[in-house]
Scaffold this motif. Structure first.
Motif, PDB file in Angstrom:
ATOM      1  N   GLN A 139       0.822  -1.213   0.000  1.00  0.00           N
ATOM      2  CA  GLN A 139       0.000   0.000   0.000  1.00  0.00           C
ATOM      3  C   GLN A 139       0.856   1.264   0.000  1.00  0.00           C
ATOM      4  OE1 GLN A 139      -2.543  -0.831   3.387  1.00  0.00           O
ATOM      5  NE2 GLN A 139      -4.102  -1.746   2.071  1.00  0.00           N
ATOM      6  N   ALA A 140       1.936   1.256   0.769  1.00  0.00           N
ATOM      7  CA  ALA A 140       2.836   2.412   0.789  1.00  0.00           C
ATOM      8  C   ALA A 140       3.455   2.628  -0.584  1.00  0.00           C
ATOM      9  CB  ALA A 140       3.918   2.222   1.851  1.00  0.00           C
ATOM     10  N   ARG A 166       9.022   7.765   3.589  1.00  0.00           N
ATOM     11  CA  ARG A 166       9.214   7.372   4.988  1.00  0.00           C
ATOM     12  C   ARG A 166       7.949   7.614   5.799  1.00  0.00           C
ATOM     13  NH1 ARG A 166      14.258   9.329   6.898  1.00  0.00           N
ATOM     14  NH2 ARG A 166      15.020   7.238   6.659  1.00  0.00           N
ATOM     15  N   GLY A 167       7.365   8.796   5.676  1.00  0.00           N
ATOM     16  CA  GLY A 167       6.138   9.103   6.410  1.00  0.00           C
ATOM     17  C   GLY A 167       4.983   8.213   5.987  1.00  0.00           C
ATOM     18  N   ILE A 168       4.888   7.962   4.689  1.00  0.00           N
ATOM     19  CA  ILE A 168       3.832   7.086   4.173  1.00  0.00           C
ATOM     20  C   ILE A 168       4.006   5.680   4.729  1.00  0.00           C
ATOM     21  CG2 ILE A 168       3.011   5.943   2.069  1.00  0.00           C
ATOM     22  CD1 ILE A 168       3.540   8.639   0.605  1.00  0.00           C
ATOM     23  N   LEU A 169       5.229   5.173   4.722  1.00  0.00           N
ATOM     24  CA  LEU A 169       5.487   3.824   5.218  1.00  0.00           C
ATOM     25  C   LEU A 169       5.203   3.727   6.716  1.00  0.00           C
ATOM     26  CD1 LEU A 169       6.332   0.962   4.581  1.00  0.00           C
ATOM     27  CD2 LEU A 169       8.715   1.653   4.911  1.00  0.00           C
ATOM     28  N   GLN A 186       1.892   1.540  11.043  1.00  0.00           N
ATOM     29  CA  GLN A 186       1.020   1.734  12.204  1.00  0.00           C
ATOM     30  C   GLN A 186      -0.350   1.102  11.966  1.00  0.00           C
ATOM     31  OE1 GLN A 186       1.303   5.997  12.580  1.00  0.00           O
ATOM     32  NE2 GLN A 186       2.947   5.855  14.084  1.00  0.00           N
ATOM     33  N   ASP A 187      -0.884   1.280  10.759  1.00  0.00           N
ATOM     34  CA  ASP A 187      -2.163   0.637  10.421  1.00  0.00           C
ATOM     35  C   ASP A 187      -2.030  -0.886  10.452  1.00  0.00           C
ATOM     36  OD1 ASP A 187      -3.335   3.115  10.114  1.00  0.00           O
ATOM     37  OD2 ASP A 187      -3.288   3.073   7.912  1.00  0.00           O
ATOM     38  N   ALA A 188      -0.907  -1.417   9.973  1.00  0.00           N
ATOM     39  CA  ALA A 188      -0.676  -2.865   9.969  1.00  0.00           C
ATOM     40  C   ALA A 188      -0.649  -3.413  11.392  1.00  0.00           C
ATOM     41  CB  ALA A 188       0.632  -3.190   9.245  1.00  0.00           C
ATOM     42  N   LEU A 189      -0.008  -2.694  12.300  1.00  0.00           N
ATOM     43  CA  LEU A 189       0.024  -3.121  13.702  1.00  0.00           C
ATOM     44  C   LEU A 189      -1.382  -3.147  14.297  1.00  0.00           C
ATOM     45  CD1 LEU A 189       3.199  -1.229  14.921  1.00  0.00           C
ATOM     46  CD2 LEU A 189       2.872  -3.717  14.928  1.00  0.00           C
ATOM     47  N   ARG A 190      -2.168  -2.126  13.997  1.00  0.00           N
ATOM     48  CA  ARG A 190      -3.553  -2.096  14.493  1.00  0.00           C
ATOM     49  C   ARG A 190      -4.354  -3.273  13.938  1.00  0.00           C
ATOM     50  NH1 ARG A 190      -2.674   3.485  14.641  1.00  0.00           N
ATOM     51  NH2 ARG A 190      -3.147   3.863  12.459  1.00  0.00           N
TER      52      ARG A 190
END
Length: 157
Positions: free
Chosen positions: A31-32, A140-143, A148-152
């Motif tokens: 996605q990134a 970097r910011g996008i990743l 963070q979304d992946a962890l959630r």
């Protein structure tokens, strides 16, 4: 006799969580990469649109190289395209590239020597557009957002 305190930790769910996390991180990279590709395409200078169309993402197990090549060559028939790059070695790696052979000069600029058939006159620098570099800076910011979304997602599954 000395009192003894023991604690048992149940890690039985850890393997399942790590498996989910691996899956979610691979999705985050994909996605990134798509978001960075889109950012580069939006920033690419337009003439025929071939340069923007030539920007592709190469992922572990999938590539948009052929589609980007076809789209770019439809906009600039006869335009030269780079050779297919080596695929990433794991699902946590992505390659985003501009495929038209002149992309380097648009990105970083070029120098021309004067006017006329013999190139008389002073050299001129034509500044680069830095459309890929700008996307790289945002990567970097996008990743981080995608991780963070992946962890959630991994915690909630």
């Amino acid at each position: 006799m000395i009192p003894r305190i023991t604690q048992t930790v149940d890690l039985s769910g850890m393997e399942r969580f790590l498996g989910r996390l691996e899956d979610e991180l691979a999705i985050a990279v994909e996605q990134a990469a798509g978001r960075v590709q889109e950012k580069a395409q939006l920033a690419a200078p337009r003439d025929t649109g071939a340069l923007a169309a030539s920007i592709f993402t190469h992922l572990y197990g999938s590539s948009k190289f052929a589609a980007a090549k076809a789209a770019a060559q439809a906009r600039r028939p006869g335009g030269k395209f780079i050779d297919a790059p080596e695929p990433p070695s794991d699902p946590y790696e992505a390659l985003i590239a501009a495929g038209m052979d002149y992309a380097y000069f648009v990105e970083f600029g070029r120098i021309t020597q004067g006017k006329g058939d013999l190139g008389e006159g002073p050299a001129q620098f034509h500044g680069g557009a830095l459309f890929m570099a700008g996307a790289r800076e945002a990567a970097r910011g996008i990743l981080i957002d995608e991780i963070q979304d992946a962890l959630r997602r991994a915690r909630s599954r």
